[in-house]
Design a protein around this motif. Structure first.
Motif, short mmCIF file in Angstrom:
data_model
loop_
_atom_site.label_atom_id
_atom_site.label_comp_id
_atom_site.label_asym_id
_atom_site.label_seq_id
_atom_site.Cartn_x
_atom_site.Cartn_y
_atom_site.Cartn_z
N ALA A 1 41.26 46.54 35.96
CA ALA A 1 41.73 47.12 37.23
C ALA A 1 42.28 46.03 38.14
O ALA A 1 43.28 46.24 38.83
CB ALA A 1 40.58 47.86 37.91
N VAL A 2 41.65 44.86 38.12
CA VAL A 2 42.13 43.77 38.97
C VAL A 2 43.52 43.34 38.55
O VAL A 2 44.43 43.15 39.38
CB VAL A 2 41.16 42.58 38.90
CG1 VAL A 2 41.72 41.39 39.67
CG2 VAL A 2 39.79 42.97 39.46
N ARG A 3 43.74 43.21 37.24
CA ARG A 3 45.05 42.78 36.76
C ARG A 3 46.12 43.81 37.10
O ARG A 3 47.26 43.46 37.46
CB ARG A 3 45.01 42.56 35.24
CG ARG A 3 46.27 41.90 34.68
CD ARG A 3 46.17 41.69 33.17
NE ARG A 3 45.01 40.88 32.83
CZ ARG A 3 43.97 41.32 32.14
NH1 ARG A 3 43.93 42.58 31.73
NH2 ARG A 3 42.96 40.53 31.87
N ILE A 4 45.77 45.08 37.01
CA ILE A 4 46.72 46.13 37.35
C ILE A 4 47.06 46.09 38.84
O ILE A 4 48.23 46.14 39.24
CB ILE A 4 46.15 47.51 36.97
CG1 ILE A 4 46.02 47.63 35.44
CG2 ILE A 4 47.04 48.63 37.49
CD1 ILE A 4 45.26 48.86 34.99
N LEU A 5 46.03 45.98 39.67
CA LEU A 5 46.25 45.99 41.11
C LEU A 5 47.01 44.76 41.59
O LEU A 5 47.70 44.81 42.62
CB LEU A 5 44.90 46.09 41.84
CG LEU A 5 44.20 47.45 41.70
CD1 LEU A 5 42.78 47.38 42.24
CD2 LEU A 5 44.98 48.54 42.43
N LEU A 6 46.92 43.66 40.85
CA LEU A 6 47.67 42.46 41.24
C LEU A 6 49.18 42.68 41.17
O LEU A 6 49.96 41.94 41.78
CB LEU A 6 47.27 41.27 40.35
CG LEU A 6 45.95 40.60 40.70
CD1 LEU A 6 45.60 39.54 39.66
CD2 LEU A 6 46.00 39.99 42.10
#
Length: 599
Positions: free
Chosen positions: A13-18
């Motif tokens: 999720a963090v990579r997507i939101l970045l």
């Protein structure tokens, strides 16, 4: 639509939101400032327990009324400061986040305009609408609240834990006991909730598609009395979405139950242990009050973890869905100069198809091409009718000229220039199209027609195009050519819409004209009048006309018969009638149909 529902359990999720960073970067200063202000506000609240400790161990224990009032004043000032700081944070983020949402929506719209027709053929419009509305709303909410408070609450919990350990490390360890099971629950919840959130947002897109189709097709639904079946389909999709949302609610209730219950039990244990130690004289009452006040101040940051994780997962899914569209390969905006030079070395004047093959990109592997080895030359100033049985690929062939679809192999040239060597803007400035199913926009009649003209075209060009298309009825509308035609132009008849679409095709005086059965919705008298005016236009342009009626075929200089994905014959109407049985059969069927229609 295609299967775009990616699995989320193996996605970060963090990579997507970045991926949102390029949109957030222009407003990063205000967002970072807002986060800092929120941290200061939250930490200000943690000072209150320290004031309480001072009051209990000092003025209260010493029976000093003045000290109690002073402590109350400190508490009031701290509360006001905390409220003002949180209000300032809200003011700091409101304007920049609305800007981020607007920029993302504009970028999505621009990308949709540049994506090829094949993409729009695959995707349901409701899925695209939900990405432009619901998903972007979720992203704005995430940037406004969860993004900031995941950081703020994390810092608050860390500072609060340090304060509690400094007050009494034994009670601090008691309160920290549930940390491991809470963290494990969060990890499991994050994966499962991500799957449910993706499923729900896709189902919203499906539901949006059904609503949109029902509104646009309301005449069909009412005409065939299908309102019950449509309502049943809507209820089924709505029920499926409801089930998914209830599943999300159950997941959220589980994590919230764990996150709320375990810390409450730990605080209760700390209260009992602390009271015993105060009674034994091992701990001051003020320290116990400060410790418990700090622990209670951390209840909201801890309790909100589940809620913030849920919103973050929904935002990650919305981001993933948004970039599914943004990552699609757009039409190339322009060709290179080398490509232009190479394209001019062969071909010949007019419109030429050279060994053109076409297979839809999503066709099953190994399936035969829809068009195979098309060789056709339309000379400058010549009009050619394209005739073939239903499903023979006539419309697809005409769509290749303005590059609504790309040829699989071979090439198409205009005056010796490969169309792939032109920018699409240049190509579509040379080629005008009119489709069998005319599409009009919710704008004025004049605006719809002048879409086919260069910028700066005025009333003279509009009147000329309306006259050619026998669409002078536009002047008799309530506001003349400024009359809005309504969504899809459904306030007009089929013949009126088709005449306006034809006017749009000829208004710009194109060098090349592609008409896909442009007169199919006209009555015999209007058709004759349009044909008479259209002959004047065809005398000055190179045209390819999909024709089903013999009367339309007679507009052309020559006729090409499309059969089995190939050009089976080329000649005049009379030559093909005499020498090609398939063509004669097609035309005899059309003539018989026309005679029946005119009785």
């Amino acid at each position: 639509m295609p299967t775009t529902r990616a699995t989320t359990q193996d996605r970060s999720a963090v990579r997507i939101l970045l991926r949102l960073w390029p949109y957030v970067r222009p407003v990063r200063t205000r967002l970072f400032t807002a986060a800092f202000v929120a941290i200061v506000a939250s930490c200000t609240g943690l000072v209150i327990p320290l004031v309480l400790k001072w009051m209990v161990d000092g003025p209260v224990a010493g029976r000093d009324p003045a000290g109690v009032w002073l402590g109350a004043l400190y508490l009031l000032l701290l509360g006001i400061a905390e409220a003002l700081l949180f209000g300032l944070r809200r003011w700091l983020v409101a304007r920049p986040l609305s800007h981020v949402e607007a920029e993302m929506r504009a970028a999505l719209y621009r990308r949709l305009q540049r994506l090829p027709v094949a993409f729009h053929d695959r995707w349901a419009s409701g899925q695209l609408l939900s990405r432009a509305t619901t998903d972007l709303m979720l992203l704005r909410m995430f940037l406004a609240f969860p993004l900031t408070f995941l950081l703020v609450n994390g810092v608050t919990i860390a500072v609060g834990v340090v304060i509690m350990l400094l007050q009494d490390w034994v009670l601090g360890l008691v309160v920290l006991g549930p940390a491991v099971p809470v963290l494990w629950t969060c990890v499991v919840f994050e994966r499962r909730y991500a799957e449910a959130a993706r499923r729900a947002q896709d189902q919203v897109g499906d539901l949006t598609t059904v609503v949109e189709e029902s509104v646009l097709g309301i005449r069909i639904i009412k005409g065939f009395g299908r309102h019950r079946s449509q309502a049943r389909a809507f209820r089924e999709l709505s029920g499926t979405l409801r089930g998914t949302e209830l599943h999300k609610a159950r997941l959220l209730s589980v994590i919230w139950g764990v996150i709320v219950t375990l810390p409450e039990v730990a605080i209760g244990a700390a209260l009992v242990l602390g009271a015993v130690r105060v009674a034994d004289g091992d701990l001051s009452a003020g320290t116990l009050v400060a410790f418990l006040s700090t622990a209670l101040a951390l209840r909201w940051p801890v309790d909100s973890i589940g809620f913030l994780l849920a919103m973050s997962q929904e935002a990650a899914t919305a981001t993933e869905r948004y970039f599914e569209v943004m990552d699609e390969e757009p039409e190339d905006p322009a060709a290179t100069a080398d490509g232009r030079a190479a394209a001019r070395t062969g071909g010949g004047a007019g419109l030429r198809f050279e060994d053109v093959r076409f297979r839809y990109p999503d066709a099953p592997p190994g399936s035969p091409p829809l068009l195979d080895g098309i060789d056709l030359h339309i000379r400058p100033g010549e009009s050619m009718a394209l005739v073939g049985a239903t499903g023979s690929g006539k419309t697809t062939l005409t769509a290749l000229v303005p590059r609504l679809h790309e040829v699989t192999s071979g090439r198409i040239t205009l005056d010796g220039v490969d169309i792939t060597a032109m920018s699409r803007e240049e190509l579509r400035g040379k080629v005008a199209v009119a489709f069998e199913e005319p599409t009009l926009f919710s704008a004025g009649v004049g605006e719809n027609v002048l879409m086919g003209a260069p910028d700066g075209a005025g009333e003279a060009e509009l009147d000329r195009a309306l006259a050619i298309a026998q669409a002078e009825f536009a002047h008799a509308l309530p506001q003349g050519t400024a009359t809005r035609v309504g969504e899809q132009g459904l306030t007009l008849s089929g013949g009126q819409r088709q005449r306006l679409a034809l006017a749009r095709a000829v208004v710009g005086r194109p060098e090349f004209l592609v008409l896909d059965d442009p007169l199919s919705a006209l009555d015999v008298h209007t058709e004759a009048a349009v044909e008479a005016a259209l002959r004047q236009v065809l005398a000055d342009t190179t045209a390819l006309i999909v024709a089903h009626r013999p009367s339309t075929v007679l507009l052309a200089d020559r006729v090409a018969l499309l059969s089995g994905g190939r050009i089976a014959a080329v000649g005049t109407h009379q030559e093909l009638l005499r020498g090609n049985p398939e063509y004669a059969h097609l035309m005899s069927g059309e003539e018989a149909g026309e005679r029946e229609d005119h009785r």
